[in-house]
Write a protein that holds these residues in place. Structure first.
Motif, mmCIF file in Angstrom:
data_model
loop_
_atom_site.group_PDB
_atom_site.id
_atom_site.type_symbol
_atom_site.label_atom_id
_atom_site.label_comp_id
_atom_site.label_asym_id
_atom_site.label_seq_id
_atom_site.Cartn_x
_atom_site.Cartn_y
_atom_site.Cartn_z
ATOM 1 N N ILE A 188 18.597 -4.776 -57.749
ATOM 2 C CA ILE A 188 17.398 -5.487 -58.195
ATOM 3 C C ILE A 188 17.520 -6.972 -57.876
ATOM 4 O O ILE A 188 18.619 -7.504 -57.721
ATOM 5 N N THR A 189 16.380 -7.627 -57.787
ATOM 6 C CA THR A 189 16.305 -9.074 -57.629
ATOM 7 C C THR A 189 15.648 -9.617 -58.884
ATOM 8 O O THR A 189 14.517 -9.254 -59.203
ATOM 9 N N ALA A 190 16.376 -10.460 -59.614
ATOM 10 C CA ALA A 190 15.872 -10.876 -60.927
ATOM 11 C C ALA A 190 16.323 -12.283 -61.283
ATOM 12 O O ALA A 190 17.291 -12.813 -60.719
ATOM 13 N N SER A 191 15.616 -12.862 -62.247
ATOM 14 C CA SER A 191 15.974 -14.164 -62.810
ATOM 15 C C SER A 191 16.397 -13.971 -64.254
ATOM 16 O O SER A 191 15.820 -13.156 -64.973
ATOM 17 N N ILE A 192 17.395 -14.728 -64.684
ATOM 18 C CA ILE A 192 17.868 -14.658 -66.061
ATOM 19 C C ILE A 192 16.976 -15.555 -66.920
ATOM 20 O O ILE A 192 16.795 -16.739 -66.615
ATOM 21 N N THR A 193 16.400 -14.996 -67.986
ATOM 22 C CA THR A 193 15.507 -15.769 -68.846
ATOM 23 C C THR A 193 16.120 -16.053 -70.216
ATOM 24 O O THR A 193 15.637 -16.918 -70.944
ATOM 25 N N ARG A 194 17.156 -15.308 -70.570
ATOM 26 C CA ARG A 194 17.839 -15.531 -71.850
ATOM 27 C C ARG A 194 19.246 -14.959 -71.749
ATOM 28 O O ARG A 194 19.465 -13.938 -71.093
ATOM 29 N N LEU A 195 20.206 -15.618 -72.411
ATOM 30 C CA LEU A 195 21.592 -15.167 -72.317
ATOM 31 C C LEU A 195 22.350 -15.517 -73.591
ATOM 32 O O LEU A 195 22.353 -16.667 -74.031
ATOM 33 N N ASN A 196 22.971 -14.512 -74.190
ATOM 34 C CA ASN A 196 23.891 -14.723 -75.305
ATOM 35 C C ASN A 196 25.278 -14.893 -74.693
ATOM 36 O O ASN A 196 25.860 -13.937 -74.180
ATOM 37 N N ILE A 197 25.801 -16.116 -74.721
ATOM 38 C CA ILE A 197 27.054 -16.402 -74.022
ATOM 39 C C ILE A 197 28.258 -15.740 -74.684
ATOM 40 O O ILE A 197 29.340 -15.711 -74.100
ATOM 41 N N ASN A 198 28.071 -15.199 -75.872
ATOM 42 C CA ASN A 198 29.178 -14.519 -76.540
ATOM 43 C C ASN A 198 29.238 -13.038 -76.192
ATOM 44 O O ASN A 198 30.309 -12.492 -75.924
ATOM 45 N N THR A 199 28.078 -12.377 -76.170
ATOM 46 C CA THR A 199 28.056 -10.935 -75.911
ATOM 47 C C THR A 199 27.736 -10.598 -74.462
ATOM 48 O O THR A 199 28.060 -9.511 -74.002
ATOM 49 N N GLY A 200 27.061 -11.513 -73.764
ATOM 50 C CA GLY A 200 26.624 -11.210 -72.406
ATOM 51 C C GLY A 200 25.294 -10.484 -72.366
ATOM 52 O O GLY A 200 24.767 -10.204 -71.290
ATOM 53 N N ASN A 201 24.737 -10.170 -73.525
ATOM 54 C CA ASN A 201 23.408 -9.562 -73.554
ATOM 55 C C ASN A 201 22.360 -10.634 -73.314
ATOM 56 O O ASN A 201 22.571 -11.815 -73.607
ATOM 57 N N GLY A 202 21.223 -10.223 -72.806
ATOM 58 C CA GLY A 202 20.172 -11.194 -72.561
ATOM 59 C C GLY A 202 18.914 -10.527 -72.063
ATOM 60 O O GLY A 202 18.713 -9.319 -72.242
ATOM 61 N N ARG A 203 18.063 -11.325 -71.426
ATOM 62 C CA ARG A 203 16.812 -10.826 -70.855
ATOM 63 C C ARG A 203 16.733 -11.302 -69.409
ATOM 64 O O ARG A 203 17.187 -12.386 -69.070
ATOM 65 N N LEU A 204 16.169 -10.459 -68.558
ATOM 66 C CA LEU A 204 15.935 -10.839 -67.172
ATOM 67 C C LEU A 204 14.517 -10.449 -66.790
ATOM 68 O O LEU A 204 13.883 -9.624 -67.447
ATOM 69 N N GLN A 205 14.045 -11.062 -65.729
ATOM 70 C CA GLN A 205 12.710 -10.750 -65.231
ATOM 71 C C GLN A 205 12.811 -10.378 -63.768
ATOM 72 O O GLN A 205 13.269 -11.163 -62.940
ATOM 73 N N ILE A 206 12.422 -9.148 -63.478
ATOM 74 C CA ILE A 206 12.426 -8.678 -62.093
ATOM 75 C C ILE A 206 11.438 -9.499 -61.282
ATOM 76 O O ILE A 206 10.351 -9.835 -61.758
ATOM 77 N N GLN A 207 11.823 -9.856 -60.072
ATOM 78 C CA GLN A 207 10.944 -10.649 -59.208
ATOM 79 C C GLN A 207 9.604 -9.925 -59.044
ATOM 80 O O GLN A 207 9.542 -8.763 -58.666
ATOM 81 N N GLY A 208 8.520 -10.630 -59.365
ATOM 82 C CA GLY A 208 7.186 -10.052 -59.238
ATOM 83 C C GLY A 208 6.677 -9.390 -60.502
ATOM 84 O O GLY A 208 5.490 -9.035 -60.583
ATOM 85 N N ALA A 209 7.527 -9.223 -61.507
ATOM 86 C CA ALA A 209 7.113 -8.590 -62.759
ATOM 87 C C ALA A 209 6.577 -9.632 -63.729
ATOM 88 O O ALA A 209 6.819 -10.833 -63.580
ATOM 89 N N ASP A 210 5.862 -9.166 -64.748
ATOM 90 C CA ASP A 210 5.279 -10.067 -65.736
ATOM 91 C C ASP A 210 6.071 -10.114 -67.034
ATOM 92 O O ASP A 210 5.941 -11.068 -67.800
ATOM 93 N N GLU A 211 6.883 -9.093 -67.303
ATOM 94 C CA GLU A 211 7.603 -9.014 -68.561
ATOM 95 C C GLU A 211 9.108 -9.026 -68.339
ATOM 96 O O GLU A 211 9.596 -8.648 -67.273
ATOM 97 N N THR A 212 9.812 -9.445 -69.355
ATOM 98 C CA THR A 212 11.270 -9.436 -69.287
ATOM 99 C C THR A 212 11.813 -8.105 -69.810
ATOM 100 O O THR A 212 11.127 -7.382 -70.541
ATOM 101 N N VAL A 213 13.062 -7.806 -69.428
ATOM 102 C CA VAL A 213 13.740 -6.580 -69.860
ATOM 103 C C VAL A 213 15.148 -6.965 -70.299
ATOM 104 O O VAL A 213 15.758 -7.891 -69.745
#
Length: 277
Positions: A188-213
């Protein structure tokens, strides 16, 4: 002292099936008590009883779709002292954070104070609480949604005039409580929109998509144990994109597998690695 909330269940005639409504209220009580106890006592409660130091109390009902007010009340001096240190704003933010994390949904960005409380709780406690929420309380919270296909909102009542939605559930969010792992690798090609630096969990947005996952790392490859060189691209991508308009966001090429609902909807990407350009 009380921290006031309400549960609003969508209804066409200002009423709700009693058994389903009671189960939904039970879920709201369980979820908020579990989160509150974890934050304030730094332990995930295995059982909730009438002797607990943190309890929920029913308050006035109100007209609307259908709603019920309730409050979290503290019955211990030391626990009250810790709550006062944390503050109501950060406390409420964390209730929203944990429910939405357990449902793979995006929540509001945490304030620095809430982030510090979360960091101090530690990864193991955070992960244990999320699993506990997914086990039963959030299932109960979805009862009206599942049985009657109606939305349910959990809100923080700052005042009679001002309420903030902490979480909204429906049949689609219930499907996330029993995710399926698809080990098929994909790029996938994505941008990181949120990141928990302790757990590594976060949100990303696929290029061209409207919502984060949501995204995370395999259980066998814990984020804390990754080499700095492997972590840096994620934090740098987030930092870079925070200063740019969405049209200018930089992306990462990632190799992933997924977690999905029973219908195949992707609710989390599990990152296996970065693909070299």
């Amino acid at each position: 002292m009380s921290i006031n909330f309400d549960v609003v269940m969508a209804s066409n005639d200002y009423s709700v099936d009693m058994n389903s409504g009671l189960d939904t209220l039970k879920g709201a009580s369980e979820a908020t008590r579990q989160i509150a106890t974890t934050i304030l006592e730094e332990r995930v409660p295995e059982r909730l009883s009438s002797e607990s130091k943190v309890r929920t109390n029913l308050k006035r009902s109100f007209k609307g779709s259908f709603g019920q007010q309730f409050s979290i009340n503290i019955y211990d001096v030391d626990v009250q002292r810790r709550f006062n240190t944390i503050g109501k704003k950060a406390f409420v933010e964390l209730i929203s954070y944990f429910i939405n994390e357990a449902l793979y949904q995006e929540s509001l960005e945490l304030s620095p104070k809430a982030k510090k409380v979360l960091k101090d709780l530690g990864i193991e406690l955070e992960e244990k609480l999320i699993k506990q929420l997914q086990r039963s309380s959030l299932d109960h919270l979805h009862t009206v949604s599942n049985n009657f296909n109606q939305d349910v909102k959990l809100r923080y009542r700052q005042s009679r005039e001002k309420q903030t939605i902490l979480a909204k559930v429906d049949r689609a969010t219930h499907a996330t409580l029993k995710p399926r792992t698809d080990t098929t690798r994909r790029d996938i090609t994505a941008s990181i929109t949120r990141l928990n630096i302790n757990t590594g969990n976060g949100r990303l947005q696929i290029q061209g998509a409207d919502e984060t996952v949501a995204f995370g790392f395999p259980a066998t490859k814990r984020y804390q144990e990754l080499k700095v060189a492997s972590k840096t691209p994620f934090s740098e991508n987030l930092h870079t994109n925070n200063s740019k308009s969405r049209e200018e966001w930089e992306t990462l090429q990632l190799r992933v597998h997924t977690q999905t609902t029973s219908t195949g909807r992707i609710i989390k990407y599990i990152i296996e690695g970065i693909i070299d350009a």
